[in-house]
Design an enzyme around this catalytic site. Structure first.
Site, short mmCIF file in Angstrom:
data_model
loop_
_atom_site.label_atom_id
_atom_site.label_comp_id
_atom_site.label_asym_id
_atom_site.label_seq_id
_atom_site.Cartn_x
_atom_site.Cartn_y
_atom_site.Cartn_z
N MET A 90 0.83 -1.19 0.00
CA MET A 90 0.00 0.00 0.00
C MET A 90 0.87 1.25 0.00
SD MET A 90 -2.74 -1.79 0.01
CE MET A 90 -1.76 -3.16 -0.62
N ASP A 91 1.98 1.21 0.74
CA ASP A 91 2.94 2.31 0.70
C ASP A 91 3.57 2.44 -0.68
OD1 ASP A 91 4.03 3.46 3.65
OD2 ASP A 91 2.84 1.63 3.73
N VAL A 92 3.90 1.32 -1.29
CA VAL A 92 4.51 1.34 -2.62
C VAL A 92 3.54 1.92 -3.64
CG1 VAL A 92 5.45 -0.10 -4.46
CG2 VAL A 92 6.05 -0.58 -2.08
N ALA B 236 3.28 5.62 -3.10
CA ALA B 236 4.48 6.30 -3.58
C ALA B 236 4.42 6.51 -5.09
CB ALA B 236 5.73 5.49 -3.21
#
Length: 418
Positions: free
Chosen positions: A187-189, A192
């Site tokens: 989810m962070d990727v 980003a």
């Protein structure tokens, strides 16, 4: 001076500077999503100042050491996790809870092109680091803000929770097992990547005279965007995706691992009838392609369990090497299941690493596409906490040694002990 000028084809050959050589990025973000964006810009030649919080001894990931690998007694604060997204930056520590720390940030913001922030809504305002405050100082500023659920919701976002709430965990894992978190903070990727795209669009718009911009990206909406065909299975067809192990809801055989005679696992990604016919021929069971249960992709999806049983029995009679060679010769998509050490045994994976030298930890590229200047080839290693505080204050803000000493005494800054 225009800080984001890309050379024209006519002068690029004469002056092969990095694409974003004149860009200054202030990274107020921590953990993964925001720092990944910061390293992305560093790889394209930008100067990235990582502004860390003295009250937390810097980015929390500096203490997220790899299990049974990093020496807990080692004074190097560049953990394995930290190194995945912090190459090419300068680290400075400013206490933004103090008026002096905020003033220093505002001085830096006057010359900055981009600010990256990951504060929960409301926090940035208290620190004088919000878009409204900084854009009043620098109207051309582009402010990228990663939040959990949007800038109007105070709730903090964490990858594991977003995975649960966005449907990913519900779909992931064996059919008869529990919901399972993905092993990467995807989810962070995803967030980003969304923020990189949003900031590049904002930079382009500024080049065309559009001025600065506020670019918010939420982990939750980035996750929902990443649901792709699983989302439209519901939106278009009313099908609620369920856990299926490695199987694909729309294609078969696709994604399920099969064991070979030499105890390796291979994965097939058969999406056409031609590929399925070729697969059956290679496995010595051409009759499967004529079986009414398997004659079309829709039939194969309806009878996936029976098909998997038949294919598993056949694959188990072949060694992985010769079988994969035969499949590739007939353009049947297939591959072996590798662990991470085996992944980095391949030259194409090795090309994605950033090696700073024998005394510094390796990093991982954020950019997976070729670009003409290859600025990332000369990137500095991941910075130690507060390593560049004095340098940045001296070279960018003109602070004297006496002024830097005074700032340290007031606890507005932390500087490296080295």
């Amino acid at each position: 001076m225009d800080r984001c000028t890309v050379g024209s084809p006519a002068n690029t050959a004469e002056l092969p500077l990095p694409v974003l050589d004149d860009l200054l990025v202030l990274e107020l973000a921590s953990v993964l999503a925001g720092p990944s964006v910061g390293q992305f810009f560093a790889e394209l030649g930008a100067t990235v100042l990582k502004v860390e919080n003295p009250r937390t001894n810097g980015d929390a990931t500096r203490r997220w050491r790899a299990p049974n690998v990093d020496n807990a007694e080692d004074n190097d604060d560049r953990s394995a996790y930290f190194c995945c997204c912090n190459t090419g930056k300068q680290s400075m520590a400013l206490d933004l809870s103090t008026a002096t720390g905020q003033a220093l940030l505002h001085d830096l913001a006057r010359e900055a092109d981009i600010v990256l922030a990951s504060y929960r809504p409301g926090t940035a305002e208290a620190l004088g680091a919000d878009y409204e405050t900084l854009s009043a100082i620098n109207p051309a500023l582009i402010y990228g803000h990663v939040t959990g659920y949007g800038p109007d919701r105070e709730r903090a976002g964490y990858d594991a929770v977003i995975q649960a709430e966005s449907g990913f965990m519900h779909m992931n894992g064996p059919a008869d097992g529990p919901a399972t978190k993905l092993p990467v903070a995807l989810m962070d990727v995803l967030a980003a990547h969304q923020l990189k795209e949003g900031l590049l669009v904002a930079l382009l718009n500024r080049e065309r005279g559009g001025g600065g911009a506020y670019v918010p990206v939420s982990l939750f909406q980035a996750a929902v965007s990443g649901l792709a065909n699983q989302a439209t299975n519901w939106l278009v067809a009313g099908h609620s995706p369920q856990r299926m192990g490695s199987a694909h809801p729309n294609i078969a055989p696709y994604g399920t691992p099969f064991a070979t005679a030499d105890d390796r696992s291979i994965v097939l990604a058969v999406g056409t009838n031609r590929q399925f016919t070729a697969l059956c021929d290679i496995l010595g069971c051409p009759e499967l392609a004529d079986d009414p249960r398997f004659s079309t992709n829709a039939d194969r999806v309806d009878h996936r369990d029976a098909l998997a049983d038949r294919l598993g029995a056949r694959v188990g009679q072949f060694r992985s090497g010769p079988l994969l060679t035969a499949l590739r010769e007939q353009n049947v998509p297939a591959g072996v299941v590798r662990d991470v050490p085996a992944v980095f045994g391949q030259s194409t994976a090795q090309a994605m690493t950033l090696d700073a030298g024998p005394e510094d930890p390796s990093g991982l590229r954020q950019i997976a596409f070729p670009h003409p200047d290859e600025a990332s080839s000369s990137l500095s290693p991941p910075p130690r906490y507060a390593e560049h505080t004095s340098t940045v204050l001296r070279e960018r803000l003109g602070c004297s040694p006496e002024r830097i000493d005074e700032l340290a005494r007031k606890d507005a800054i932390v500087r490296s002990a080295a």
